[in-house]
Motif scaffolding. Structure first.
Motif, PDB file in Angstrom:
ATOM      1  N   TYR A   1      11.136  83.988   6.902  1.00 18.50           N
ATOM      2  CA  TYR A   1       9.934  83.438   7.545  1.00 18.50           C
ATOM      3  C   TYR A   1       8.920  82.979   6.500  1.00 18.50           C
ATOM      4  O   TYR A   1       8.301  81.915   6.641  1.00 18.50           O
ATOM      5  CB  TYR A   1       9.296  84.475   8.464  1.00 18.50           C
ATOM      6  N   ASN A   2       8.739  83.764   5.440  1.00 16.88           N
ATOM      7  CA  ASN A   2       7.796  83.359   4.391  1.00 16.88           C
ATOM      8  C   ASN A   2       8.215  82.032   3.755  1.00 16.88           C
ATOM      9  O   ASN A   2       7.372  81.194   3.438  1.00 16.88           O
ATOM     10  CB  ASN A   2       7.704  84.450   3.319  1.00 16.88           C
ATOM     11  N   HIS A   3       9.525  81.866   3.575  1.00 14.63           N
ATOM     12  CA  HIS A   3      10.007  80.593   3.027  1.00 14.63           C
ATOM     13  C   HIS A   3       9.749  79.454   4.005  1.00 14.63           C
ATOM     14  O   HIS A   3       9.356  78.354   3.603  1.00 14.63           O
ATOM     15  CB  HIS A   3      11.493  80.696   2.712  1.00 14.63           C
ATOM     16  N   HIS A   4       9.958  79.711   5.290  1.00 17.20           N
ATOM     17  CA  HIS A   4       9.677  78.713   6.324  1.00 17.20           C
ATOM     18  C   HIS A   4       8.202  78.294   6.283  1.00 17.20           C
ATOM     19  O   HIS A   4       7.879  77.100   6.363  1.00 17.20           O
ATOM     20  CB  HIS A   4      10.027  79.279   7.696  1.00 17.20           C
ATOM     21  N   VAL A   5       7.293  79.260   6.176  1.00 17.58           N
ATOM     22  CA  VAL A   5       5.856  78.954   6.125  1.00 17.58           C
ATOM     23  C   VAL A   5       5.539  78.078   4.918  1.00 17.58           C
ATOM     24  O   VAL A   5       4.767  77.117   5.017  1.00 17.58           O
ATOM     25  CB  VAL A   5       5.034  80.260   6.087  1.00 17.58           C
ATOM     26  N   LYS A   6       6.130  78.388   3.777  1.00 13.37           N
ATOM     27  CA  LYS A   6       5.909  77.586   2.576  1.00 13.37           C
ATOM     28  C   LYS A   6       6.362  76.141   2.794  1.00 13.37           C
ATOM     29  O   LYS A   6       5.647  75.193   2.443  1.00 13.37           O
ATOM     30  CB  LYS A   6       6.671  78.203   1.395  1.00 13.37           C
ATOM     31  N   LEU A   7       7.543  75.971   3.383  1.00 12.44           N
ATOM     32  CA  LEU A   7       8.039  74.620   3.656  1.00 12.44           C
ATOM     33  C   LEU A   7       7.150  73.885   4.641  1.00 12.44           C
ATOM     34  O   LEU A   7       6.906  72.667   4.505  1.00 12.44           O
ATOM     35  CB  LEU A   7       9.468  74.688   4.203  1.00 12.44           C
ATOM     36  N   GLU A   8       6.653  74.599   5.655  1.00 11.67           N
ATOM     37  CA  GLU A   8       5.782  73.981   6.654  1.00 11.67           C
ATOM     38  C   GLU A   8       4.474  73.514   6.021  1.00 11.67           C
ATOM     39  O   GLU A   8       3.980  72.430   6.338  1.00 11.67           O
ATOM     40  CB  GLU A   8       5.488  74.962   7.790  1.00 11.67           C
ATOM     41  N   HIS A   9       3.920  74.312   5.144  1.00 10.06           N
ATOM     42  CA  HIS A   9       2.674  73.910   4.468  1.00 10.06           C
ATOM     43  C   HIS A   9       2.896  72.640   3.651  1.00 10.06           C
ATOM     44  O   HIS A   9       2.072  71.709   3.690  1.00 10.06           O
ATOM     45  CB  HIS A   9       2.169  75.036   3.578  1.00 10.06           C
ATOM     46  N   GLU A  10       3.992  72.598   2.927  1.00 12.39           N
ATOM     47  CA  GLU A  10       4.284  71.409   2.117  1.00 12.39           C
ATOM     48  C   GLU A  10       4.475  70.188   3.012  1.00 12.39           C
ATOM     49  O   GLU A  10       3.996  69.092   2.697  1.00 12.39           O
ATOM     50  CB  GLU A  10       5.540  71.649   1.280  1.00 12.39           C
ATOM     51  N   ARG A  11       5.181  70.356   4.128  1.00 21.53           N
ATOM     52  CA  ARG A  11       5.418  69.237   5.045  1.00 21.53           C
ATOM     53  C   ARG A  11       4.105  68.744   5.648  1.00 21.53           C
ATOM     54  O   ARG A  11       3.848  67.534   5.717  1.00 21.53           O
ATOM     55  CB  ARG A  11       6.357  69.675   6.172  1.00 21.53           C
ATOM     56  N   ILE A  12       3.259  69.667   6.077  1.00 17.71           N
ATOM     57  CA  ILE A  12       1.997  69.289   6.714  1.00 17.71           C
ATOM     58  C   ILE A  12       1.107  68.532   5.750  1.00 17.71           C
ATOM     59  O   ILE A  12       0.521  67.495   6.096  1.00 17.71           O
ATOM     60  CB  ILE A  12       1.289  70.547   7.257  1.00 17.71           C
ATOM     61  N   VAL A  13       0.984  69.032   4.531  1.00 18.48           N
ATOM     62  CA  VAL A  13       0.139  68.338   3.540  1.00 18.48           C
ATOM     63  C   VAL A  13       0.646  66.922   3.320  1.00 18.48           C
ATOM     64  O   VAL A  13      -0.134  65.952   3.282  1.00 18.48           O
ATOM     65  CB  VAL A  13       0.129  69.128   2.211  1.00 18.48           C
ATOM     66  N   SER A  14       1.957  66.755   3.194  1.00 20.81           N
ATOM     67  CA  SER A  14       2.535  65.432   2.960  1.00 20.81           C
ATOM     68  C   SER A  14       2.322  64.499   4.147  1.00 20.81           C
ATOM     69  O   SER A  14       1.860  63.362   3.981  1.00 20.81           O
ATOM     70  CB  SER A  14       4.023  65.568   2.656  1.00 20.81           C
ATOM     71  N   GLU A  15       2.626  64.973   5.362  1.00 23.65           N
ATOM     72  CA  GLU A  15       2.550  64.107   6.534  1.00 23.65           C
ATOM     73  C   GLU A  15       1.117  63.759   6.905  1.00 23.65           C
ATOM     74  O   GLU A  15       0.817  62.600   7.242  1.00 23.65           O
ATOM     75  CB  GLU A  15       3.261  64.776   7.719  1.00 23.65           C
ATOM     76  N   VAL A  16       0.223  64.739   6.853  1.00 25.02           N
ATOM     77  CA  VAL A  16      -1.179  64.468   7.200  1.00 25.02           C
ATOM     78  C   VAL A  16      -1.803  63.515   6.189  1.00 25.02           C
ATOM     79  O   VAL A  16      -2.549  62.598   6.542  1.00 25.02           O
ATOM     80  CB  VAL A  16      -1.982  65.784   7.293  1.00 25.02           C
ATOM     81  N   THR A  17      -1.498  63.716   4.908  1.00 25.18           N
ATOM     82  CA  THR A  17      -2.031  62.833   3.867  1.00 25.18           C
ATOM     83  C   THR A  17      -1.511  61.411   4.040  1.00 25.18           C
ATOM     84  O   THR A  17      -2.267  60.433   3.931  1.00 25.18           O
ATOM     85  CB  THR A  17      -1.661  63.363   2.467  1.00 25.18           C
TER      86      THR A  17
END
Length: 386
Positions: free
Chosen positions: A321-337
């Motif tokens: 789950y911690n790895h999933h959260v890390k990937l989600e944060h990276e994805r969100i920063v990229s997509e929102v930007t």
């Protein structure tokens, strides 16, 4: 030199020309292998009989982590893994969920010459593509239709559930094969076929129960080799004094097993460990740094403590789950930007805009962490279909 397969004891092959046998299963991200152990037929049969049940029992963890297999493939997407608001969803590599199937509703009133088309898709681009196909089937273009309400939404299932299955005898035989395969990369082919490992080979083949040959263990593993929190490790220690060789196998950094490989080891002393990071394929080996203590050599308790077992499972799910959260944060920063820059186009990136971008990123991450559903209306003039 000709070698005989250690499992069927009939098929022969040139040294280094046998079937490729991985220490850690390739389907779990393992890369280290040997071609001096067995024939293709035995590799295939044991793969189907004991390796596939192990990989299947760990499927949810492999997908949640988003591992890369030893052959460079992504972890499997778990199709129709659950339902939410009447729609089925898939569990994607890395732990994301996605609507399983698109939904198209079309109602045609031929008398009035009116068609109502509703498309529910996984993203806006997919919705546009599907709508374009629907319009084309009428022989019409976008200008012939009136675009009604368009809503983009993000919905989170309130929970997902899954299980790890590691209780099958076939799975334990596969884990025993992991330790035997690794020690085979350290010794001569003749030593492997000397009869020293006959008991563990018979157990792997299913010809002996050998219940004392393998057990889950709660003893602390040596600190090295170490490569990641999600690592798979195989550690071999063979003692001339104790006449024993044992293997320690660790899967996803938390699931631990001890395997008694032989009790007639005649030397030399061996200590070696292999670790692979299934998230990116990095691997490392260490020698003479994995000496085991008396806890490792001693016999396991007759019953495995249930509390320790739950703790082991909790750790592996927590790490995933911690790895999933890390990937989600990276994805969100990229997509929102990326979306923000599209809106900005060639505008000057002022301090106010930087604050607005930071606010959007923070809000999206908050919604992702707390599973807050989102929706927004897309004005028809912004829904361009080309």
């Amino acid at each position: 030199m000709k070698l005989t397969c250690i499992y069927c004891m009939t098929e022969q092959f040139d040294q280094g020309k046998g079937s490729e046998e991985h220490a850690v299963l390739s389907s779990l991200g393992g890369r280290k292998s040997s071609r001096s152990i067995c024939c293709q037929k035995c590799n295939t049969e044991l793969g189907n009989e004991i390796d596939e049940p192990l990989a299947e029992g760990l499927r949810i963890i492999s997908t949640f982590f988003g591992i890369i297999t030893g052959r460079g493939k992504e972890a499997a997407t778990l199709k129709s893994y659950g339902t939410h608001n009447g729609r089925s969803f898939d569990l994607l590599p890395g732990g994301r969920v996605e609507q399983s199937r698109v939904k198209i509703d079309r109602q045609v009133d031929e008398e009035k010459g009116i068609a109502n088309i509703s498309v529910s898709a996984r993203n806006v681009d997919e919705a546009k593509k599907l709508l374009k196909q629907q319009l084309k089937s009428f022989g019409k273009g976008i200008e012939d239709f009136q675009i009604g309400g368009i809503t983009e939404s993000v919905e989170y299932p309130k929970s997902i559930s899954g299980s790890i299955d590691l209780g099958l005898v076939s799975q334990h035989r596969s884990i025993a094969k992991t330790a035997l395969t690794y020690i085979a990369t350290m010794i001569s082919p003749e030593r492997l076929r000397s009869g020293c490992f006959s008991n563990i080979i018979e157990y792997i083949l299913g010809n002996e129960e050998a219940s004392d040959s393998i057990s889950m263990t709660s003893v602390n593993f040596p600190p090295l080799p170490n490569i990641s929190d999600a690592q798979h490790r195989v550690i071999i220690s063979a003692s001339e004094d104790k006449k024993m060789a044992i293997g320690l196998v660790e899967l996803f950094g938390s699931l631990k097993f001890k395997i008694a490989l032989t009790d007639c080891w005649e030397g030399p002393n061996l200590q070696k460990g292999y670790a692979v990071n299934p998230l990116n394929g990095d691997q490392v080996e260490c020698e003479d740094t994995v000496n085991l203590n008396d806890d490792h050599w001693g016999e396991e308790a007759s019953s495995f403590d249930e509390e320790i077992y739950r703790d082991m499972m909790s750790k592996v799910f927590g790490s995933a789950y911690n790895h999933h959260v890390k990937l989600e944060h990276e994805r969100i920063v990229s997509e929102v930007t990326e979306e923000f820059c599209k809106e900005l186009r060639d505008g000057y990136f002022t301090d106010e805009l930087k604050m607005e971008l930071s606010s959007r990123i923070a809000k999206s991450i908050e919604n992702s962490v707390y599973k807050v559903d989102e929706s927004r209306i897309i004005p028809p003039d912004q829904f361009k279909i080309t």
